[in-house]
Design an enzyme around this catalytic site. Structure first.
Site, short mmCIF file in Angstrom:
data_model
loop_
_atom_site.label_atom_id
_atom_site.label_comp_id
_atom_site.label_asym_id
_atom_site.label_seq_id
_atom_site.Cartn_x
_atom_site.Cartn_y
_atom_site.Cartn_z
N GLY A 2 -4.59 6.19 5.97
CA GLY A 2 -4.33 7.37 6.90
C GLY A 2 -3.43 8.51 6.17
O GLY A 2 -2.79 8.23 5.28
N LYS A 9 -9.68 6.19 2.04
CA LYS A 9 -9.17 7.30 2.67
C LYS A 9 -10.46 8.16 2.30
O LYS A 9 -10.60 8.74 1.23
CB LYS A 9 -7.94 7.95 2.04
CG LYS A 9 -6.62 7.40 2.45
CD LYS A 9 -5.53 8.03 2.04
CE LYS A 9 -4.12 7.15 2.28
NZ LYS A 9 -3.15 7.59 1.65
N LYS A 55 3.44 -1.73 7.35
CA LYS A 55 3.55 -1.12 5.88
C LYS A 55 5.01 -0.45 5.51
O LYS A 55 5.11 0.21 6.32
CB LYS A 55 2.22 -0.42 5.64
CG LYS A 55 2.46 0.51 4.32
CD LYS A 55 1.19 1.13 3.93
CE LYS A 55 1.06 2.49 3.53
NZ LYS A 55 -0.24 3.09 3.31
N GLU A 78 0.61 -1.47 -2.78
CA GLU A 78 -0.21 -0.55 -2.88
C GLU A 78 0.05 0.87 -3.80
O GLU A 78 1.30 1.11 -3.71
CB GLU A 78 -0.65 0.20 -1.39
CG GLU A 78 -1.29 1.53 -1.43
CD GLU A 78 -1.40 2.04 0.33
OE1 GLU A 78 -1.15 1.34 1.22
OE2 GLU A 78 -1.85 3.03 0.19
N SER A 116 2.62 2.32 9.41
CA SER A 116 2.96 2.87 8.03
C SER A 116 4.72 3.19 8.28
O SER A 116 4.90 4.34 8.71
CB SER A 116 2.33 3.99 7.31
OG SER A 116 2.94 4.22 5.96
N ASP A 123 -4.68 3.03 -4.12
CA ASP A 123 -4.95 4.35 -2.96
C ASP A 123 -5.28 5.64 -3.84
O ASP A 123 -6.32 5.91 -4.01
CB ASP A 123 -3.80 4.45 -2.13
CG ASP A 123 -3.61 5.74 -1.30
OD1 ASP A 123 -4.56 6.49 -1.16
OD2 ASP A 123 -2.58 6.01 -0.50
N ASP A 132 4.09 0.14 0.08
CA ASP A 132 3.31 1.25 -0.70
C ASP A 132 4.06 1.89 -1.30
O ASP A 132 5.40 2.47 -0.92
CB ASP A 132 2.58 1.98 0.28
CG ASP A 132 1.76 3.03 -0.06
OD1 ASP A 132 1.53 3.29 -1.38
OD2 ASP A 132 1.14 3.95 0.58
N LYS A 172 7.01 1.69 2.95
CA LYS A 172 7.09 2.41 1.93
C LYS A 172 8.39 2.12 1.11
O LYS A 172 9.43 1.72 1.53
CB LYS A 172 7.18 4.03 2.47
CG LYS A 172 6.12 4.54 2.85
CD LYS A 172 5.08 4.85 2.14
CE LYS A 172 3.79 5.61 2.77
NZ LYS A 172 2.64 5.89 1.97
O1 SMG Z 1 -1.46 8.13 8.55
O2 SMG Z 1 -0.34 6.68 9.53
C1 SMG Z 1 -0.55 7.53 8.48
C2 SMG Z 1 0.22 7.37 7.25
C3 SMG Z 1 -0.25 6.45 6.31
O3 SMG Z 1 1.58 5.99 4.78
C4 SMG Z 1 0.50 6.41 4.90
N1 SMG Z 1 -0.27 7.40 4.24
O4 SMG Z 1 0.06 6.72 0.46
O5 SMG Z 1 -0.97 5.72 2.10
C5 SMG Z 1 -0.25 6.61 1.88
C6 SMG Z 1 0.34 7.68 2.61
C7 SMG Z 1 -0.15 9.10 2.30
C8 SMG Z 1 0.26 10.02 3.34
S1 SMG Z 1 2.04 10.62 2.96
C9 SMG Z 1 2.05 12.27 3.75
MG MG Z 2 -0.68 4.95 -0.02
#
Ligand code: SMG
Ligand code: MG
Length: 378
Positions: free
Chosen positions: A296, A268, A167, A219, A141, A244, A194, A169
């Site tokens: 994650g 998750k 992925k 996402e 991510s 999510d 995402d 953001k």
């Molecule tokens: O654990 O590699 C990881 C991060 C994956 O992007 C990630 N998580 O919305 O999916 C999500 C985000 C939430 C955590 S942001 C602190």
């Molecule tokens: Mg997410």
């Protein structure tokens, strides 16, 4: 094989750790450079177990946050576990059900007890999950960057590290062009985005432009409660829609599928109340023909180990946000995980299959609290 072993918890140790991230992680709700992580160790009459909470220090991803969790653990959740008498991890969710919400906190407690229980039974979480898959495909991510050039460079680095799935953001102002540039530079990579709830249904026309980039999924563009909005998006985009933040229980999955709000579900475990509920969500989605993948929360090796075993279930047909240790930390509280041929091996040792480096945990702890056997109040 399951046993009828019951455990009596004597003490829960709650620690808050300070762990600098290798690279700052920027999402639509903020930037993290040093992560504060809450871990739990349970001491029982059959040995110890470790859990990780996945709770953030501020209520920006979902409503749970550390200071609130600290209170809820000590005043509401742990006293109920003490009052319940000898128990198994399978009982934790129903013992804690009278307390509304706080699923990540509940998950951490169930996880610690499950680890202790599995260790006492001399079996692994991987065995409990019951699959033969020994490694799982993973992705990475990638946070929002100051410039698109920087994003393209960061993605190139991760692809060189062997990640088959990226992925990105996104947020308003950092979406169509960054995705276009990353796609142009990497025509064949599995790519998804995402938004962490940063958009509203008024943005659907804008988001439709993402359909040009052959994405695996988009996402959670809309709010955590906006299932109807996601259903509308699903009708108006060809890119598969993934939820999510909206999926915080098995019931949310039923509702989302009934409304046609999701093509794909991000699981998750902490968000849905624990690893046992996560298996239920998996089973439900598998039966409904809905693909799932493991999300994650920038976990330490404790959470990562458990996520790898979970992601070995057959419904996890898309790569998870389960990256190599070096993507997150220069030093973790367990042995490092590595990506080999785009996959990470599932730990097979007893419990979650990791050994916690307690000396290092002690070094990076900035708050420690013990909750010992007491009485439920209120
Ligand atoms: O654990 O590699 C990881 C991060 C994956 O992007 C990630 N998580 O919305 O999916 C999500 C985000 C939430 C955590 S942001 C602190
Ligand atoms: Mg997410």
């Amino acid at each position: 094989m399951p046993t009828d072993l019951l455990l009596t918890p004597a003490m829960f140790e709650l620690r808050r750790l300070r762990m600098p991230l290798v690279r700052a992680f920027r999402t639509s709700f903020g930037t993290e450079t040093v992560r504060e992580v809450m871990v739990v160790r349970v001491v029982t009459d059959h040995g110890d177990g470790w859990g990780e909470s996945a709770i953030e220090s501020a209520p920006l991803y979902l409503s749970e946050f550390h200071n609130a969790a600290d209170y809820v653990f000590a005043e509401h959740l742990i006293p109920r576990l003490f009052a319940a008498g000898p128990l198994r991890a399978e009982h934790v969710a129903s013992i804690l059900a009278p307390v509304k919400g706080h699923r990540m906190a509940k998950s951490a407690l169930e996880m610690a007890i499950l680890d202790a229980q599995l260790r006492a039974e001399h079996r692994s979480f991987h065995q409990m999950v019951g699959t033969t898959r020994t490694s799982v495909p993973v992705g990475v991510s990638v946070g929002i960057t100051d410039t698109i050039d920087e994003l393209v460079d960061v993605v190139a680095g991760y692809i060189a590290d062997g990640y088959p799935r990226i992925k990105l953001k996104i947020e308003p102002g950092f979406d169509i062009e960054p995705v276009r540039r990353v796609r142009e530079a990497n025509p064949d990579v599995m790519l998804q985005v995402d938004a962490n709830t940063a958009y509203s249904v008024a943005d659907i026309d804008h988001l439709q432009q993402l359909d040009a980039f052959d994405l695996l999924l988009i996402e959670q563009p809309f709010g955590e409660d906006n299932l109807v909005g996601h259903a509308e998006l699903r009708r108006r985009m060809t890119t598969p829609v993934c939820l999510d933040e909206a999926i915080r229980s098995v019931d949310h999955v039923h509702t989302a599928l009934a409304l046609g709000a999701a093509d794909v579900i991000n699981i998750k475990p902490a968000r849905v109340g624990g690893y046992l509920a996560a298996v239920e969500v998996h089973d439900l989605c598998l039966a409904a023909g809905v693909p799932v993948w493991c999300g994650g929360m920038l976990e330490t090796g404790i959470g990562r180990a458990a996520n790898l075993a979970l992601a070995s279930l057959p419904g996890f047909t898309l790569p998870g946000d389960i990256s190599a240790t070096k993507r997150y930390w220069t030093r973790d509280i367990t042995a490092a995980f590595e990506v080999i041929d785009g996959e990470i091996a599932v730990p097979t040792g007893v419990g979650f299959g990791i050994t916690v480096d307690t000396a290092f945990v002690e070094e990076i702890t900035f708050e420690r609290r013990e909750v010992t056997r007491g009485v439920v109040r209120g």
